[in-house]
Design a protein around this motif. Sequence first.
Motif, short mmCIF file in Angstrom:
data_model
loop_
_atom_site.label_atom_id
_atom_site.label_comp_id
_atom_site.label_asym_id
_atom_site.label_seq_id
_atom_site.Cartn_x
_atom_site.Cartn_y
_atom_site.Cartn_z
N ALA A 3 -36.35 34.42 40.16
CA ALA A 3 -36.07 32.89 40.56
C ALA A 3 -37.18 32.72 41.90
CB ALA A 3 -34.93 32.77 41.38
N SER A 4 -37.42 31.92 41.62
CA SER A 4 -38.74 31.11 42.63
C SER A 4 -37.91 30.66 43.71
CB SER A 4 -39.59 30.43 41.55
OG SER A 4 -40.42 30.58 41.05
N VAL A 5 -38.44 31.25 44.70
CA VAL A 5 -38.23 30.69 46.33
C VAL A 5 -39.29 30.58 47.15
CG1 VAL A 5 -37.33 31.91 48.06
CG2 VAL A 5 -36.48 32.46 46.46
N TYR A 6 -39.14 29.14 47.66
CA TYR A 6 -40.17 28.53 48.82
C TYR A 6 -39.79 28.59 49.86
CZ TYR A 6 -41.52 27.07 44.19
OH TYR A 6 -42.62 27.81 42.43
N PRO A 7 -40.25 29.27 50.85
CA PRO A 7 -39.77 29.89 52.04
C PRO A 7 -39.63 28.01 53.04
CG PRO A 7 -40.98 31.64 51.86
CD PRO A 7 -41.05 30.34 51.02
N ARG A 8 -40.84 27.37 52.74
CA ARG A 8 -41.18 26.21 52.94
C ARG A 8 -40.26 25.29 52.76
NH1 ARG A 8 -44.89 26.39 48.61
NH2 ARG A 8 -44.55 24.91 47.12
N GLU A 9 -39.32 24.83 51.64
CA GLU A 9 -38.84 24.77 51.27
C GLU A 9 -37.18 24.75 52.63
OE1 GLU A 9 -38.01 21.57 50.10
OE2 GLU A 9 -40.90 22.13 49.36
N MET A 10 -36.67 26.04 52.99
CA MET A 10 -35.83 26.39 53.19
C MET A 10 -36.64 26.15 54.96
SD MET A 10 -35.36 30.76 52.50
CE MET A 10 -36.90 31.16 52.67
N VAL A 11 -38.03 25.63 55.64
CA VAL A 11 -38.02 25.12 56.83
C VAL A 11 -37.29 23.84 57.02
CG1 VAL A 11 -39.96 25.26 58.04
CG2 VAL A 11 -39.87 27.20 56.85
N LYS A 12 -37.54 23.00 55.81
CA LYS A 12 -38.13 22.19 55.32
C LYS A 12 -35.95 21.44 55.91
CE LYS A 12 -41.88 20.61 52.45
NZ LYS A 12 -41.69 19.97 51.25
N GLU A 13 -35.50 22.17 55.14
CA GLU A 13 -33.60 22.19 54.65
C GLU A 13 -33.02 22.59 56.72
OE1 GLU A 13 -30.28 21.26 53.74
OE2 GLU A 13 -32.21 21.74 52.80
N ALA A 14 -33.84 22.91 57.13
CA ALA A 14 -33.42 23.57 58.55
C ALA A 14 -34.31 22.60 59.78
CB ALA A 14 -34.25 25.09 59.06
N LEU A 15 -35.19 22.31 59.39
CA LEU A 15 -35.99 21.30 60.50
C LEU A 15 -35.17 19.75 60.22
CD1 LEU A 15 -39.68 21.90 60.23
CD2 LEU A 15 -37.74 22.29 61.78
N ALA A 16 -34.37 19.54 58.89
CA ALA A 16 -33.75 18.30 58.95
C ALA A 16 -32.38 18.38 59.45
CB ALA A 16 -33.56 17.78 57.33
N LEU A 17 -32.26 19.56 59.82
CA LEU A 17 -30.99 19.43 60.53
C LEU A 17 -30.92 19.90 62.55
CD1 LEU A 17 -29.23 21.63 58.13
CD2 LEU A 17 -28.55 19.61 58.76
N MET A 18 -32.23 19.81 62.55
CA MET A 18 -32.44 20.18 63.58
C MET A 18 -33.21 18.88 64.60
SD MET A 18 -35.20 23.04 64.29
CE MET A 18 -35.71 22.29 65.93
N ASP A 19 -32.43 18.77 65.33
CA ASP A 19 -33.42 17.68 67.12
C ASP A 19 -34.17 17.69 66.81
OD1 ASP A 19 -32.96 15.68 68.10
OD2 ASP A 19 -31.65 16.37 69.78
N VAL A 20 -35.07 16.45 66.31
CA VAL A 20 -36.71 16.70 66.42
C VAL A 20 -37.57 16.32 67.78
CG1 VAL A 20 -39.53 15.10 65.83
CG2 VAL A 20 -36.57 15.65 64.35
#
Length: 70
Positions: free
Chosen positions: A31-48
């Motif tokens: 399975a291809s796992v892309y860490p940058r996509e996981m970071v994007k998902e986490a940052l989308a939930l964070m308060d900028v």
Amino acid sequence: MEHKVFAVLLLDNQHRLIEYAEMFRGTIDSASVYPREMVKEALALMDVRTLSHVIVAGRDAVSFVERGLI
């Protein structure tokens, strides 16, 4: 055909579940796992606004705002 799922549990600082996200699908062999996509998902939930106070370590310690990243 059966597939496998790579999922991420996003937690708050009290270890409470914020979101369960199925990020990637693959076979039993790979399975291809892309860490940058996981970071994007986490940052989308964070308060900028929180990022504006984070100091980037190094020779020129400046915040994200001072670097023009936010």
